[in-house]
Design a protein around this motif. Structure first.
Motif, PDB file in Angstrom:
ATOM      1  N   GLU A  66       0.755  -1.113   0.102  1.00 59.67           N
ATOM      2  CA  GLU A  66      -0.127   0.229   0.110  1.00 59.67           C
ATOM      3  C   GLU A  66       0.792   1.301  -0.014  1.00 59.67           C
ATOM      4  N   SER A  67       2.210   1.335   0.473  1.00 58.42           N
ATOM      5  CA  SER A  67       3.072   2.448   0.644  1.00 58.42           C
ATOM      6  C   SER A  67       3.230   2.813  -0.798  1.00 58.42           C
ATOM      7  N   LEU A  68       3.407   1.945  -1.867  1.00 56.72           N
ATOM      8  CA  LEU A  68       3.507   2.474  -3.089  1.00 56.72           C
ATOM      9  C   LEU A  68       2.368   3.364  -3.799  1.00 56.72           C
ATOM     10  N   LYS A  69       1.453   3.570  -3.027  1.00 58.10           N
ATOM     11  CA  LYS A  69       0.373   4.233  -3.507  1.00 58.10           C
ATOM     12  C   LYS A  69       0.729   5.800  -2.852  1.00 58.10           C
ATOM     13  N   GLN A  70       1.466   5.923  -2.109  1.00 64.57           N
ATOM     14  CA  GLN A  70       1.905   7.180  -1.622  1.00 64.57           C
ATOM     15  C   GLN A  70       2.878   7.942  -2.670  1.00 64.57           C
ATOM     16  N   ILE A  71       3.222   7.161  -3.789  1.00 67.44           N
ATOM     17  CA  ILE A  71       4.219   7.894  -4.745  1.00 67.44           C
ATOM     18  C   ILE A  71       3.347   8.497  -5.545  1.00 67.44           C
ATOM     19  N   VAL A  72       3.372   9.914  -5.686  1.00 68.69           N
ATOM     20  CA  VAL A  72       2.560  10.784  -6.248  1.00 68.69           C
ATOM     21  C   VAL A  72       3.236  11.808  -7.474  1.00 68.69           C
ATOM     22  N   ASN A  73       4.485  11.981  -7.057  1.00 67.64           N
ATOM     23  CA  ASN A  73       5.268  12.911  -7.867  1.00 67.64           C
ATOM     24  C   ASN A  73       6.575  11.914  -8.781  1.00 67.64           C
ATOM     25  N   ILE A  74       6.042  11.275  -9.763  1.00 70.60           N
ATOM     26  CA  ILE A  74       6.998  10.467 -10.383  1.00 70.60           C
ATOM     27  C   ILE A  74       8.200  11.084 -10.934  1.00 70.60           C
ATOM     28  N   PRO A  75       8.246  12.195 -11.555  1.00 71.37           N
ATOM     29  CA  PRO A  75       9.357  12.986 -11.982  1.00 71.37           C
ATOM     30  C   PRO A  75      10.416  13.307 -11.017  1.00 71.37           C
ATOM     31  N   ILE A  76       9.878  13.678  -9.880  1.00 72.21           N
ATOM     32  CA  ILE A  76      10.925  14.020  -8.679  1.00 72.21           C
ATOM     33  C   ILE A  76      11.441  12.629  -8.346  1.00 72.21           C
ATOM     34  N   LEU A  77      10.654  11.350  -8.195  1.00 69.04           N
ATOM     35  CA  LEU A  77      11.300  10.036  -7.921  1.00 69.04           C
ATOM     36  C   LEU A  77      12.462   9.592  -8.857  1.00 69.04           C
ATOM     37  N   LEU A  78      11.999  10.006 -10.253  1.00 69.77           N
ATOM     38  CA  LEU A  78      13.031   9.517 -11.134  1.00 69.77           C
ATOM     39  C   LEU A  78      14.255  10.347 -10.919  1.00 69.77           C
ATOM     40  N   VAL A  79      14.190  11.570 -10.819  1.00 70.53           N
ATOM     41  CA  VAL A  79      15.333  12.331 -10.509  1.00 70.53           C
ATOM     42  C   VAL A  79      16.289  11.773  -9.307  1.00 70.53           C
ATOM     43  N   ASN A  80      15.668  11.708  -8.183  1.00 68.63           N
ATOM     44  CA  ASN A  80      16.054  11.208  -7.001  1.00 68.63           C
ATOM     45  C   ASN A  80      16.748   9.963  -6.970  1.00 68.63           C
TER      46      ASN A  80
END
Length: 335
Positions: A251-265
């Motif tokens: 369920e914690s994967l549902k907290q990912i809302v900002n895909i571009p920032i995640l890819l940069v990270n």
């Protein structure tokens, strides 16, 4: 006849000496060319080294600040970072032949597998605790307490590496590190929490263990290169984090809302760790340790600029802890 024989011998001797001189000149010319080639390569590396360090610092700053801004659970963020790094590391080896042959070694050799698996678990635990602490405290507070890593390394070294000696001067240099971390912890507005502090100290233990286990691994298996080892750690780390996510719930994967920032990270996570390896291959261990120590004040300053909240006491604590780390690195070099 005797005169002719003597003349022939002298002529033959002269020809042999001339041939030997020519061979020596050729060998000298080859050696000079090789020396010039090495010098040119070294000069080229020296010119690119500052750029590599700047890129290392910049990617580290972006990774740390985006890790905090994403506000994801430590395990979830670590899983994404490991997964993206696995892809980047594989492409880096295939496209740029970072390992020298361009063939990714996704699994360690049989004799190195147990230690590599252990190292991957420690590697993951370090970043899970670091990500979790960033979610609880200010970036500058986390990085200041992270400066106490040499203390954990020294204590663990006493237990696990009894043959590795540390001078008393080096031990005394740990005092300002502890004082700086303590000053930052009690500084007004530092938002230091007990759970956050414990997570950072656990992170220090993990990264200290990573250093010790890596030394043991390389002493047993000298064939593995740093790039392949990093790829193996990312692959195994993704497996570890995937198991944890499946066990605790996805369920914690549902907290990912900002895909571009995640890819940069994820990309900067890979870059700053890989650039750290590259810089280490260009400089000595102590120089790399000093560069790594100076990286933390840069992250603290960037965190203060982005998130604010850093006080004069916090700045003083960070500077004292950094100075202690630099002194410790210098004393370790002497021993």
């Amino acid at each position: 006849q005797i005169k002719n024989d003597d003349t022939s011998r002298e002529l033959g001797s002269c020809i042999m000496i001339d041939v030997e001189n020519q061979d020596k000149q050729k060998q000298s010319l080859i050696q000079n060319n090789e020396a010039e080639s090495i010098a040119d390569k070294s000069s080229s590396q020296d010119k690119t080294l500052p750029l590599l360090i700047v890129a290392w610092y910049a990617s580290s700053v972006v990774c740390t600040n985006t890790s905090k801004s994403l506000k994801l659970p430590g395990t979830t963020l670590a899983f994404c970072q490991m997964l993206i790094s696995t892809i980047c590391a594989t492409l880096g080896i295939m496209l740029f032949r970072l390992d020298g042959v361009g063939k990714p070694k996704c699994w360690p050799a049989k004799k190195a597998a147990p230690l590599t698996i252990l190292l991957s678990f420690i590697f993951c635990a370090g970043f899970v605790t670091l990500n979790a602490s960033l979610g609880l405290m200010h970036v500058s507070s986390v990085m200041t307490v992270r400066a106490a890593e040499p203390v954990a390394t020294w204590l663990l070294g006493l237990l696990l590496l009894p043959n590795e000696k540390t001078s008393m001067n080096a031990v005394f240099c740990l005092i300002p590190i502890v004082l700086g971390a303590g000053l930052s912890a009690v500084a007004p507005g530092s938002n230091m929490t007990t759970s956050g502090f414990c997570l950072v100290m656990l992170c220090n233990v993990c990264f200290s263990l990573r250093t010790i286990v890596t030394k043991l691994l390389k002493s047993w298996n000298q064939d593995v290169d740093n790039y392949s080892l990093f790829l193996q750690l990312c692959i195994l780390g993704s497996v570890w984090q995937g198991i944890i996510l499946v066990t605790t719930g996805v369920e914690s994967l549902k907290q990912i809302v900002n895909i571009p920032i995640l890819l940069v990270n994820g990309l900067t996570f890979y870059l700053y760790l890989q650039l750290s390896w590259v810089v280490m291959s260009r400089v000595g261990a102590v120089t790399h340790s000093v560069c790594n120590s100076l990286r933390r004040p840069v992250i603290c300053a960037a965190g203060w600029f982005v998130f604010g909240g850093m006080t004069s006491e916090g700045v003083a604590g960070a500077l004292i802890a950094t100075a202690g780390t630099l002194l410790y690195a210098r004393e370790k070099r002497r021993t």
